[in-house]
Design an enzyme around this catalytic site. Structure first.
Site, short mmCIF file in Angstrom:
data_model
loop_
_atom_site.label_atom_id
_atom_site.label_comp_id
_atom_site.label_asym_id
_atom_site.label_seq_id
_atom_site.Cartn_x
_atom_site.Cartn_y
_atom_site.Cartn_z
CB THR A 117 75.55 -8.48 -30.32
OG1 THR A 117 74.13 -8.29 -30.29
CG2 THR A 117 76.10 -7.70 -31.52
CE1 TYR A 141 76.34 -3.44 -29.57
CE2 TYR A 141 74.20 -4.35 -30.18
CZ TYR A 141 75.38 -4.43 -29.44
OH TYR A 141 75.60 -5.48 -28.60
#
Length: 324
Positions: A117, A141
């Protein structure tokens, strides 16, 4: 038969990748514990329900199918939740990946395509963001995904497990055939939220901040179609199988679209009115996040088919309007 294990293959991006894998002659084996996936999305290949941290389960799947590669999508992805429950993210994302890599090592499967990501970059020091940009995540995250990238580097050096880590920006849109789409609970992604407002499933859509240093004052993001992402994953695997060289690449369109522009696009595509209300900025939301994906273009010969935001929104609208 060319078997590939697809972890998280009952989720949004994973399911689209399974469809594309099947279309080009691979046999996807979905491995998903369905904690956040949808069994009805596992429409291609085989399905095995279980947790990546269950060594006996995972070993049995590898021995049953002898896969050529693993496409690793399984993981929790909510930024806010990761701040509130970091242990959940480090356990589910990082610990589960180590278990997966050990199963690969024990079963002589040496290729993994990892769903990373842009959150590994943190607040951008410049845009568009290329692969040389410092990786300084600002939430658990993003941190969990960066940990996995570092673990992949170590497993490459120590055990010869080769990887492609694909850092994508805002996954968006839906399968053009309308078979699968974006469905999260709770929903946090902008395009589905705006579509829900257009469908009358929610009263309005909130715009978090109207005073950013952007052309219309709202945050700008790089929306890349989910099918384009799936195609990139397959190209990354084929390159990895051919060259045996690990790599990390950005995936995005290179074009920024503001929150207001997304709202106007949904209005155009749907032909429906919707209410948007202004709210305060959210902490940690940068003004602009846009990818420099030129490396993926050169190395993978990858191009986005969906470069127009209305085309992306249209696929999402078609799926949501039929399934909500």
């Amino acid at each position: 038969m060319k078997y590939c294990i697809v972890t998280g293959g009952a989720g949004y991006v994973g399911a689209h990748c399974c469809k594309e894998l099947a279309a080009v002659g691979y046999f996807p084996v979905v491995v998903d514990n369905l904690s956040r996936g949808h069994k009805q999305f596992a429409k291609w290949g085989a399905f095995r329900e279980g947790d990546l941290r269950d060594h006996a389960f995972l070993d049995a799947v590898f021995k049953e199918f002898l896969p050529e590669a693993v496409f690793h999508f399984a993981g929790y992805t909510y930024v806010g939740e990761s701040v509130e429950k970091p242990l959940l993210y480090y356990n589910n994302n990082v610990v589960a990946t180590i278990s997966l890599l050990d199963a690969m090592r024990e079963n002589a499967c040496n290729n993994i395509i990892f769903s990373s990501t842009a959150a590994t970059y943190g607040n951008p020091q410049y845009t568009p963001i290329d692969e040389k940009h410092p990786q300084e995540p600002i939430n658990p995250y993003g941190q969990s995904k960066l940990f996995i990238e570092k673990i992949l580097e170590d497993y490459d050096r120590a055990y010869g497990i080769k990887y492609s880590a694909l850092r994508y920006f805002n996954a968006s849109g839906a399968d053009e055939d309308g078979e699968i789409g974006e469905e999260h609970d709770p929903e946090t992604h902008l395009i589905p939220l705006v579509i829900q407002a257009a469908l009358g499933k929610r009263k309005n859509v909130k715009i978090f901040g109207e005073d950013y240093p952007t052309p219309d004052g709202t945050a700008v993001r790089d929306y890349v179609h989910v099918t384009d992402l799936a195609t990139a994953h397959i190209k990354a695997f084929e390159r990895l199988a051919h060259t045996g060289e690990s790599i990390s690449l950005n995936l995005g369109t290179g074009k920024g679209t503001s929150v207001l522009e997304i709202i106007e696009s949904v209005r155009r595509v749907s032909g429906r009115p919707l209410e948007a209300v202004m709210a305060e900025r959210r902490a940690g939301d940068p003004p602009v996040l846009v990818a420099d994906s030129s490396a993926a273009g050169k190395i993978l010969d990858w191009k986005c088919r969906y470069n127009d935001v209305d085309a992306i929104v249209k696929t999402a609208w078609n799926w949501h309007s039929k399934n909500l």
